[in-house]
Design an enzyme around this catalytic site. Structure first.
Site, mmCIF file in Angstrom:
data_model
loop_
_atom_site.group_PDB
_atom_site.id
_atom_site.type_symbol
_atom_site.label_atom_id
_atom_site.label_comp_id
_atom_site.label_asym_id
_atom_site.label_seq_id
_atom_site.Cartn_x
_atom_site.Cartn_y
_atom_site.Cartn_z
ATOM 1 N N LYS A 9 0.801 -1.215 0.000
ATOM 2 C CA LYS A 9 0.000 0.000 0.000
ATOM 3 C C LYS A 9 0.844 1.280 0.000
ATOM 4 O O LYS A 9 2.059 1.246 0.232
ATOM 5 C CB LYS A 9 -0.922 -0.017 1.223
ATOM 6 C CG LYS A 9 -1.986 -1.098 1.163
ATOM 7 C CD LYS A 9 -2.863 -1.017 2.405
ATOM 8 C CE LYS A 9 -4.005 -2.002 2.381
ATOM 9 N NZ LYS A 9 -4.849 -1.848 3.598
ATOM 10 N N TYR A 49 -12.464 -1.562 -4.574
ATOM 11 C CA TYR A 49 -13.033 -1.518 -3.225
ATOM 12 C C TYR A 49 -14.549 -1.308 -3.222
ATOM 13 O O TYR A 49 -15.116 -0.904 -2.204
ATOM 14 C CB TYR A 49 -12.346 -0.420 -2.399
ATOM 15 C CG TYR A 49 -10.935 -0.773 -2.011
ATOM 16 C CD1 TYR A 49 -10.685 -1.732 -1.026
ATOM 17 C CD2 TYR A 49 -9.859 -0.157 -2.620
ATOM 18 C CE1 TYR A 49 -9.389 -2.061 -0.667
ATOM 19 C CE2 TYR A 49 -8.548 -0.491 -2.256
ATOM 20 C CZ TYR A 49 -8.329 -1.436 -1.284
ATOM 21 O OH TYR A 49 -7.041 -1.765 -0.932
ATOM 22 N N ASN A 112 -1.875 0.233 6.898
ATOM 23 C CA ASN A 112 -1.336 -1.009 7.444
ATOM 24 C C ASN A 112 -0.449 -1.757 6.447
ATOM 25 O O ASN A 112 -0.247 -2.948 6.561
ATOM 26 C CB ASN A 112 -2.454 -1.892 8.003
ATOM 27 C CG ASN A 112 -3.463 -2.324 6.961
ATOM 28 O OD1 ASN A 112 -3.259 -2.146 5.765
ATOM 29 N ND2 ASN A 112 -4.550 -2.898 7.413
ATOM 30 N N HIS A 115 -2.270 -5.342 1.617
ATOM 31 C CA HIS A 115 -3.582 -5.972 1.444
ATOM 32 C C HIS A 115 -3.329 -7.375 0.942
ATOM 33 O O HIS A 115 -2.409 -7.610 0.160
ATOM 34 C CB HIS A 115 -4.414 -5.213 0.398
ATOM 35 C CG HIS A 115 -5.546 -6.028 -0.164
ATOM 36 N ND1 HIS A 115 -6.777 -6.089 0.440
ATOM 37 C CD2 HIS A 115 -5.607 -6.848 -1.246
ATOM 38 C CE1 HIS A 115 -7.568 -6.895 -0.262
ATOM 39 N NE2 HIS A 115 -6.872 -7.362 -1.286
#
Length: 138
Positions: A9, A49, A112, A115
């Site tokens: 990401k 998404y 984070n 993915h």
């Protein structure tokens, strides 16, 4: 051998962590059989998404995922989906195990660093969303 899909990401590419993340992936027995650095358009991110389009965080997610380049990957290995999910660690880095990508590199629950597909079926869909068959060279 199974395949799964991964995205490194924007928070990780911005901090130049691609090599360090790839090392963890490979050190844990998965092969990177396709990889490319791309800048997601708003439309491409919204399509990927779309399952979250009715959620309150959707706009922030799209803004984040289009803020910097990402690395999209196809990973291969035994039980690839489950293996990669273990390698990534919990979505919230505070709950992730030591040595996982998210524990080592994530900034917070949204940023984070990676993915990964949550099922074989979604892995197939996600791989086809970003890669043509001739780009996957295992």
């Amino acid at each position: 051998m199974d395949k799964t899909f991964s995205i490194i990401k924007p928070d990780a590419t911005k901090r130049n962590l691609t090599g360090a993340i790839n090392k963890i992936i490979e050190d844990n027995g998965l092969r990177i059989i396709a990889q490319k650095r791309i800048k997601l358009t708003k439309e491409k991110a919204e399509g990927f998404y779309s399952i979250h389009s009715d959620k309150s965080f959707f706009g922030e997610l799209i803004e984040y995922m289009t803020s910097e380049p990402v690395i999209v990957q196809v990973l291969e290995g035994v039980n690839a989906v489950e293996s990669y999910r273990n390698i990534m660690g919990a979505t919230n880095p505070e709950n992730a195990n030591i040595g996982t990508i998210r524990k080592e590199f994530a900034l917070n629950i949204q940023e984070n660093s990676v993915h990964g597909s949550d099922s074989k079926e979604n892995a197939d869909i996600e791989i086809k969303y970003f890669f043509n068959n001739d780009e996957i060279v295992g």
